[in-house]
Design a protein around this motif. Sequence first.
Motif: not given
Length: 996
Positions: A945-948, A969-971, A980-981
């Motif tokens: 979540r921080a990367l997103e 990277r977040a994905l 679910p993100e």
Amino acid sequence: MEHSRQVVHRTIVAVDIESYGDLRRTTPNRLAVRRGLDRALRRAFDEAGVPWFDCRHENTGDGTFVLVPAQIPKGPFVEVLPTALARELRQHNESHPPEERIRLRIALHAGEVAYDDQGATGPAINRAFRLLEAPQLKAALSASPGVVALITSDWFFDEIVRSSTVVDATTFRPVQVIVKETATIGWISRPDDPYPPAPGAGSPAADDLSPRPPVAAGRCTLPRDLPVFTGRAKELAILSAAVTTAADHGTLGTAIHVIDGVPGIGKTACAVHAAHQLAAYFPDGQIFLDLHGHRPEEAPATPADALASLLLLQGVPTLAIPADLDDRARLWREKLAGKKILLLLDDAVDDAQIRPLLPGGAGSLVLITSRHRLESLADAGRVPLQTLPPGEAAAMFDRHTSPAQHDPGAVAELMTSCGNLPLAISLTAGRLHRHPDWTVRRLADDLDQSRNRLKTLRADDRSVAAAFELSYRDLTPDQQRLFRRLGLHPGRHLDAVAAAALDGNDVETTQEQLEVLHRNHLLDEPSPGRYRLHDLTHAYSRSLTGPGTEEGAFERLLDHYLETVRGANHFVASPSPRPELGPQPPVPSRKFDTESEAVAWLTAERATLRACIIAAADDDRVRWAAELAVALHPFLEQHGHWHDAHRIHQAVLAAEQAAGDVAAEGATRTDLGRVQRLLGNYHDAAANLARARALYLELGNRLGEADVLNEAGRVQLDLSNFADATAYLSRARQLYEGLDNTLGLAATFAQLSRVQYRSCDLEASRKNAERSLGLYRLLGNERGEVTALLAVGCAQGMSGDYDYASGTFTEALTLSRKLGDRFAEARALNNLGRMHFDCGNYGSADTCYTRAQIIYSQLDYRAREAVTLTNLGRLHHAAGHYRLAFMYLTRAEDLFGDDQGWQAENLNNLGNLALEWPEAGDPAEFHGRALDLAQAVGVRLQVGRALEGLGRSALKAADEARGAEYLRRALALFEELAVPEVTAVRATLEQLAKRP
């Protein structure tokens, strides 16, 4: 919420914000004020035990109007709500600028409320709002440094305030309210800046009884009315109402009232004061007769002698007074025929002494004072006197002395040392007179440090001890022994079973003896079957016991409580195994048939058990203290009494270390670590658990070691040290498997599931949670079942199975409420709120989060309260309430403390808010800090979540290349975690790829 169209008698609460329309308040300021008021009201209502969502409440713009269901008691609205609301408002004001601070006017009334298609209506509602508009109420708040001014209707004051044992009615001030069409009386108080007690306030003033007929020239032998007489407004009101109402209607028969109470309570002074105030209604004479019930130098007056004195007062010559008792009584009644007299019989022994003295005709009043409860006088009204309320006690002391330079704090301490007993207060005031160079502070310190307060509280031939001695002298030897032994009890209350254990006697005999002590006012019975000694009576009882004179009594009491607590623990089942310090007890003297009975007893005895444990620890009875503390801990932990548990374990630990009891120290350190974790003191908890493990290893106690490791794993989880948590729990699992301990395995699987959930190993989390649930159900351990259900629901929810998760959390919520486990209830509510939020049901989510937050706040579980605050922040962000979201998230940041995993989540929530609302700060800065924390402790979901967030911050700053790199990277991390993100991040990257 109730929507009946029927007319119902309800409590009505109207609240108005001072200066809401002040031009210095902007619209955002006013919105913050309204949100703050709503939150404060919800929490204050909950503390008062009034379900907010069961009430009908309407926002009036600059305040709130609440209609309370008819079945809810009215007492808490004056006893709890105003002070709780004041506290909440002060907390709000401390964290907000002047333009967003809140001061309130509150009106309380009750009456018939009807409903039509337009809503609630009725004159009672109008009356409440007219009281709220009273200029005197506005002036009271304006002149106060406090934040609340309260006004009650005359009805509410008469029916609720006057009869309250919590609120001091003498701190209310009557005002004439004339607003629009309304003219009425209101009673104003300032809960957080109280008016000083006004003697005689809070009831119709006895000196203003109306109508008052002229006094005829009858004989008066009443002692003088003391100018320093203070308080007793309620008792005087009872007497005056009984007399004046009957007199005004010509229905006054021979009214009899018994004024009773402990020695030194001021019975004679109260009776004399009442007699002077009521004398006008008895023109044929006011007669005082001392019956000498408790005089060390003379025996009680016989009925024959008393009648001789009364007949002499009526002018009967000595030689004309009959010798026979019945003849004297008959002549006495003849002399009073057709007359209206007031007869005050002071210091009566029993009804046999009194009955021959009673007038036979109508129109007279008999006031009787006695140390005994004269229960056989069935036709008599009882006026029991209690110790003075603190305000009246201080006022009495001031009347005896020169109050100009008194330190109010010192006076309050002095009154506490005097037990608020009028005799002790007057004797203490006398000491100050004899030492004019002393200050009240010097006197308070002197009395507090005295080893024998009773000896200090004396003047000339008067003393508190002497007053008690006369009552003690009337007891039989067995009753005297019980009274002495009751003084060994360190708690405030006890029942007949505990008293029997102290005395080494059977319960039935002890109950009979307690009743005798109660009738003689050496004991109070504050609730049915529960007794207590007044502070000074307790001191007198202790003064009668010398070293070794009551050998074994306290030990019998400790054994009784230990056996009973262990018996109750069969119903208060722990969700994890707990090593016992001692052998299982024999069948306890008290048995419980249901869990509700066991919990009710533990709740009633909690303060008593704490006092016994600490007294035992201080008195070299270390093993008793340790065993009782270990036995009591599951109840204290499960019902949120964590501060109690912390004080108990610290006291016991010090005694164990002094005694060198290693086994007891291991058990106590384990429980101390548990409660320190709950209170958020993680590092102290870890240190105590490490020491406990070392002790168990030294003793070779594998069950104790496993118990410690299981708890140490929970501490490391709260510190987000997932690797250490897993290691501790894995070792605990090995030990439990070796011991073939199913309960231990169930507890360990549940904790492993929580660790795996937090580190996003969702499949392993789900499997371990289901293993735990199966084992707990096999054992029939419902408390453990709640823990496992919460773990299962978390794994389901994280995987996106919201419907299944909601059903699981609802099942956990129902079961936790059945068990009365408020901590588990709050966890279930919080998790259920998350499911509603993820499904877009914001109203339901708000309800769940708010209820959870209130419970955590009441439990003082700051870290878990912070979790609900960050969830509320996300919720209000999603709903577009940005400033409110920022308030919740920044408050959560302050409460999370050392929990870096939750700090990372909260920072990510702040970063997401800042992306849409720049006033919150720099989103990249928030997400950058979240990334550092999440990577340090291994919270992979928050890393993602921080990367997103960093990616979206970069996109907002028009740095598409950097933004896309962060999102890729977040994905990758979200796909690995299968959360679910994935959907939103993938969609954003696809949109970027389509751009030229």
